[in-house]
Enzyme design. Structure first.
Site, PDB file in Angstrom:
ATOM      1  N   THR A 158       0.836  -1.209   0.000  1.00 46.80           N
ATOM      2  CA  THR A 158       0.000   0.000   0.000  1.00 46.80           C
ATOM      3  C   THR A 158       0.864   1.249   0.000  1.00 46.80           C
ATOM      4  O   THR A 158       0.786   2.062  -0.906  1.00 46.80           O
ATOM      5  CB  THR A 158      -0.991   0.091   1.162  1.00 46.80           C
ATOM      6  OG1 THR A 158      -1.903  -1.006   1.108  1.00 46.80           O
ATOM      7  CG2 THR A 158      -1.828   1.369   1.045  1.00 46.80           C
ATOM      8  N   TRP A 200       0.514  -9.910   3.459  1.00 42.23           N
ATOM      9  CA  TRP A 200       0.000  -9.261   2.251  1.00 42.23           C
ATOM     10  C   TRP A 200       0.690  -9.831   1.014  1.00 42.23           C
ATOM     11  O   TRP A 200       0.100  -9.877  -0.048  1.00 42.23           O
ATOM     12  CB  TRP A 200       0.245  -7.764   2.314  1.00 42.23           C
ATOM     13  CG  TRP A 200      -0.826  -6.926   2.918  1.00 42.23           C
ATOM     14  CD1 TRP A 200      -1.633  -6.038   2.261  1.00 42.23           C
ATOM     15  CD2 TRP A 200      -1.214  -6.848   4.294  1.00 42.23           C
ATOM     16  NE1 TRP A 200      -2.491  -5.428   3.140  1.00 42.23           N
ATOM     17  CE2 TRP A 200      -2.260  -5.900   4.401  1.00 42.23           C
ATOM     18  CE3 TRP A 200      -0.779  -7.486   5.457  1.00 42.23           C
ATOM     19  CZ2 TRP A 200      -2.871  -5.577   5.601  1.00 42.23           C
ATOM     20  CZ3 TRP A 200      -1.387  -7.174   6.666  1.00 42.23           C
ATOM     21  CH2 TRP A 200      -2.423  -6.239   6.727  1.00 42.23           C
ATOM     22  N   ASN A 246      -4.035 -11.379   2.751  1.00 41.32           N
ATOM     23  CA  ASN A 246      -4.874 -10.201   2.813  1.00 41.32           C
ATOM     24  C   ASN A 246      -5.591  -9.900   1.498  1.00 41.32           C
ATOM     25  O   ASN A 246      -4.951  -9.655   0.466  1.00 41.32           O
ATOM     26  CB  ASN A 246      -4.032  -8.984   3.205  1.00 41.32           C
ATOM     27  CG  ASN A 246      -4.877  -7.736   3.344  1.00 41.32           C
ATOM     28  OD1 ASN A 246      -5.601  -7.576   4.312  1.00 41.32           O
ATOM     29  ND2 ASN A 246      -4.807  -6.854   2.354  1.00 41.32           N
ATOM     30  N   GLU A 247      -6.926  -9.917   1.551  1.00 44.27           N
ATOM     31  CA  GLU A 247      -7.795  -9.480   0.456  1.00 44.27           C
ATOM     32  C   GLU A 247      -7.524 -10.192  -0.863  1.00 44.27           C
ATOM     33  O   GLU A 247      -7.774  -9.646  -1.939  1.00 44.27           O
ATOM     34  CB  GLU A 247      -7.709  -7.958   0.281  1.00 44.27           C
ATOM     35  CG  GLU A 247      -8.241  -7.204   1.485  1.00 44.27           C
ATOM     36  CD  GLU A 247      -8.080  -5.708   1.372  1.00 44.27           C
ATOM     37  OE1 GLU A 247      -7.475  -5.229   0.391  1.00 44.27           O
ATOM     38  OE2 GLU A 247      -8.541  -4.990   2.285  1.00 44.27           O
ATOM     39  N   GLU A 323     -10.610  -5.444   8.921  1.00 39.85           N
ATOM     40  CA  GLU A 323      -9.985  -4.193   8.481  1.00 39.85           C
ATOM     41  C   GLU A 323     -11.102  -3.235   8.108  1.00 39.85           C
ATOM     42  O   GLU A 323     -12.009  -3.582   7.359  1.00 39.85           O
ATOM     43  CB  GLU A 323      -9.037  -4.394   7.303  1.00 39.85           C
ATOM     44  CG  GLU A 323      -8.302  -3.109   6.917  1.00 39.85           C
ATOM     45  CD  GLU A 323      -7.319  -3.290   5.771  1.00 39.85           C
ATOM     46  OE1 GLU A 323      -6.554  -4.278   5.811  1.00 39.85           O
ATOM     47  OE2 GLU A 323      -7.334  -2.469   4.837  1.00 39.85           O
ATOM     48  N   ARG A 445     -14.793   3.864   2.244  1.00 41.53           N
ATOM     49  CA  ARG A 445     -15.514   2.781   1.590  1.00 41.53           C
ATOM     50  C   ARG A 445     -16.273   2.008   2.650  1.00 41.53           C
ATOM     51  O   ARG A 445     -15.858   2.005   3.798  1.00 41.53           O
ATOM     52  CB  ARG A 445     -14.563   1.865   0.809  1.00 41.53           C
ATOM     53  CG  ARG A 445     -13.610   1.036   1.669  1.00 41.53           C
ATOM     54  CD  ARG A 445     -12.774   0.110   0.843  1.00 41.53           C
ATOM     55  NE  ARG A 445     -11.706   0.836   0.182  1.00 41.53           N
ATOM     56  CZ  ARG A 445     -10.527   1.117   0.737  1.00 41.53           C
ATOM     57  NH1 ARG A 445     -10.296   0.731   1.981  1.00 41.53           N
ATOM     58  NH2 ARG A 445      -9.588   1.759   0.088  1.00 41.53           N
TER      59      ARG A 445
END
Length: 732
Positions: A158, A200, A246-247, A323, A445
């Site tokens: 990120t 991640w 992650n995601e 998160e 979001r």
């Protein structure tokens, strides 16, 4: 909403007729319990629900200050004036007679995803410890219950890269990066804090050349378990929860193998969270796969918008917003955080909410600048700022603990907003109320559907084991979007409960905590130093024999990992250097650049001279660069522009306007070779740039049209070993 039984009074308004109680000055609670300054307050009023409270006292409301105490049996906005619509009123019952709701698991924040605490470690004392106290110390500031950290994977996640404990298959080092240090500092302040690890990205060797961690699940499981074992062996840290990826996609086979590997190494106490993305498909798969259902302890979703899905509820598992927030830390960010801390449970049965990110301690111009609970992005000055989300957090964390239980209530206020009530099962009760309006509580979001919040009077009836409660401590925040003078986490006089009943007048954009606990504090350190820009004359020779961290101060790696290095083969001036150490493209989380890069400095820099000694280690194909006016990083690193001065092992050089090296401004021969030290100098003044090699002009008068400003940087042509020394920048 919990409704009153028929035997209760039918009126939903607070009982009239009681005289106003005396109003005393509010007590500003600090570490030293010093009195605070009064602040102007609009009109407020009392609504008596008991008798004999403040009889004979007659003081007008209109002239009061915020500094005056406004709370006994009821407080809030004054009753409507003649001719105005009546104040919306509703009643709510808090009763544990028929059992309790879900167990509360705590409020936390994420360090990582990525490099969000990068600048924090470089703060000097006492400022670094002050920041940590605001985050982790119980009954002080945010008083977080959980800390979630990135398991570094050598890749952009990120706002930068975080180093892996295993860059290569036979390489283990449990002192890289700063997450170990941060977890220890958190534990030092709160030994009960829960620790969570989540990857991640992964080093490239795990995928054996493929950008996928599940082809060899035994290797991936070993890699993750080694991190948990290393945390205990080298830092005496017990990891409580571990995530998957992650995601990104999950693999049922991998999750099962991870559980097996954990148990095999005596880590039965470590719980598994999956899948740190959406509620589905993990919930559906768990419903049809009993073995998977048996090994997943927590279903974690990201940015759920306070909602869950039926399958997730039917699993019977703990549900977390693992998160959330990710919003600029002004008062709107505080409003977002206040709303979701309550409504994630009220609407979605989520028993933990974890903020991304813990502290905005990265260059603000990187993606999601200042999306932390507080801001600490100037280690060179010592300046930091305790933002309003810290005190919104305190409304919950200082008056609850993991292991408490929610009461079984609907939790929606009839005039908009929400409340939750929690108990430790030993007689203590904490009620957190928020009345955040739509436009003042938007998170980044997901999109927020329209809703309205109006001033209202809430009457609470305490039943069951709470009926005998006579007094509640009161903490209050009001987010003021007109004057900008918000009131944050102030203690008001205790509220008297009359026969299990009290009323509270609620305005818009407020937070209240009503609690039996008397342990809350709003502690404050003296003001930190004022903000200062990054030094315009900065140098680092990396000559540190035993560095406290693996990374040099203020360098923010955006692709690749740059570490302190002892160059034992060099007999001269380059024994201690900075080395790029990632030599294989990682299993990425976003699309890392094909070149490695670390940025430093002030994004506003226009004119600058960057000088650095460089050492190419990769024969024939290796190359390095120094750069100025670098305009991008984080998840956008591939599109980075700037002025890049490259030299290559084949003896050539290039000047490009981009990190990808496609916009060529100048090229030629330099005579540079690998395995030798050279000095590069890049000078940018206005619309012109020039370069020196070993102190002699190599190219000059290259026209620069854009970008107009940016960081300084250094890096390599590919994922390759290379060293840097005696870095210096003079800028304005």
């Amino acid at each position: 909403m919990s409704r009153l039984p028929a035997s209760f009074p039918s009126s939903r308004m607070a009982a009239p007729g009681a005289a106003a109680p005396p109003r005393g000055w509010r007590r500003a609670v600090t570490c030293r319990a010093l009195p605070g300054a009064a602040e102007a307050l609009g009109e407020r009023s009392w609504t008596g629900t008991g008798t004999g409270i403040g009889t004979g006292i007659g003081m007008g409301c209109a002239a009061l200050l915020w500094g005056t105490i406004l709370l006994a049996c009821s407080c809030g906005p004054g009753p409507p004036s003649v001719g105005a619509a009546p104040l919306l009123a509703a009643t709510y019952v808090l009763d544990d007679s028929n059992g309790l709701g879900r167990e509360f698991d705590g409020i936390g924040a994420v360090s990582g995803g990525g490099a969000t605490s990068r600048l924090l470690v470089n703060y000097q004392e006492p400022y670094r410890s002050q920041i940590l106290d605001y985050l982790f110390k119980p009954n002080f500031g945010a008083s977080l219950h959980m800390l979630k950290v990135e398991i570094g994977g050598d890749a952009q996640s990120t706002d930068g890269t975080e180093p892996s404990h295993m860059h290569y298959e036979n390489d283990e080092n449990y002192f890289r990066g700063y997450e170990w240090w941060l977890m220890k500092e958190a534990k030092k302040r709160n030994p009960k804090i829960k620790l969570i690890g989540l990857p991640w990205a992964f080093p490239g060797w795990i995928g054996k050349g493929e950008n996928w961690p599940y082809d060899y699940p035994d290797i991936t499981a070993y890699y993750i378990v080694s991190w948990i074992l290393g945390a205990k062996q080298y830092h005496d840290l017990d990891i409580d929860y571990i995530g998957i990826w992650n995601e990104r996609a999950f693999s049922s086979k991998y999750i099962k193998l991870l559980r097996y590997t954990l148990d095999k190494h005596g880590l039965e106490q470590v719980r598994i969270i999956a899948s740190d993305r959406l509620w589905e498909p993990i919930s559906f798969v768990m419903m049809i796969d009993s073995e998977l259902h048996g090994v997943v302890d927590v279903i974690g979703a990201h940015y759920p918008g306070t909602k869950t899905v039926q399958n997730a509820i039917l699993t019977g598992k703990k549900l977390w917003s693992s998160e959330d927030y990710s919003t600029f830390n002004n008062d709107i960010g505080a409003g977002c955080w206040a709303r979701i801390l309550n409504q994630n449970y009220v609407n979605g049965n989520m028993t933990s909410t974890i903020a991304w990110n813990l502290v905005a301690s990265y260059y603000e111009e990187l993606p999601f600048g200042r999306c932390g609970l507080m801001t600490a992005q100037e280690p060179w000055s010592g300046h930091y700022k305790v933002e309003s989300p810290i005190w919104i957090t305190a409304h919950t964390t200082q008056f609850t603990q993991p292991g408490w239980s929610y009461l079984q209530v609907d939790g929606h206020l009839e005039g908009g907003g929400s409340f939750v009530a929690l108990t430790d099962g030993l007689g203590n009760l904490s009620i957190i109320i928020e009345t955040m309006s739509h436009n003042h509580s938007k998170c980044i979001r997901p999109p927020l559907p329209n809703f309205s919040v109006v001033p209202q009077r809430a009457t609470f009836y305490l039943r069951g084991s709470f009926y005998m409660v006579e007094t509640l401590q009161v903490w209050h925040s009001r987010l003021d979007f007109e004057s900008g003078k918000s009131i944050l986490f102030q203690q008001l006089n205790p509220l008297k409960v009359w026969k299990g009943r009290f009323s509270l007048d609620l305005n818009v954009d407020e937070v209240y905590t009503l609690t039996t606990l008397k342990t809350g504090w709003k502690c404050e350190f003296p003001e930190p130093p004022p903000p200062q820009p990054f030094p315009s004359n900065y140098r680092d020779d990396f000559n540190i024999r035993n560095p406290p961290f693996s990374e040099a101060p203020n360098f923010a790696d955006q692709t690749g990992v740059f570490e302190y290095f002892v160059n034992a083969s060099d007999p001269g001036d380059h024994v201690f250097t900075l080395r790029q150490v990632v030599v294989q493209r990682p299993i990425t989380w976003v699309s890392d650049a094909d070149q490695t890069i670390s940025v430093i400095g002030n994004f506003k820099w226009v004119n600058m001279t960057v000088t650095c000694d460089i050492y190419i280690e990769k024969p024939r194909e290796g190359g390095v660069f120094i750069a100025g006016r670098v305009d991008n990083g984080g998840i956008y690193v591939r599109r980075t522009k700037g002025v890049f001065f490259w030299v290559f092992a084949d003896g050539s050089y290039r000047v490009t306007g981009d990190l990808a090296g496609e916009e060529i401004l100048m090229k030629g021969l330099a005579g540079v070779r690998d395995n030798a030290w050279h000095t590069l100098t890049l000078n940018i003044q206005g619309n012109s740039a020039s370069g020196l090699l070993n102190g002699y002009p190599l190219w000059e008068n290259v026209t620069i049209s854009k970008p107009g400003n940016g960081w300084a940087a250094l890096g390599t042509r590919s994922f390759e070993f290379a060293q840097f020394d005696n870095f210096q920048v003079e800028a304005c």
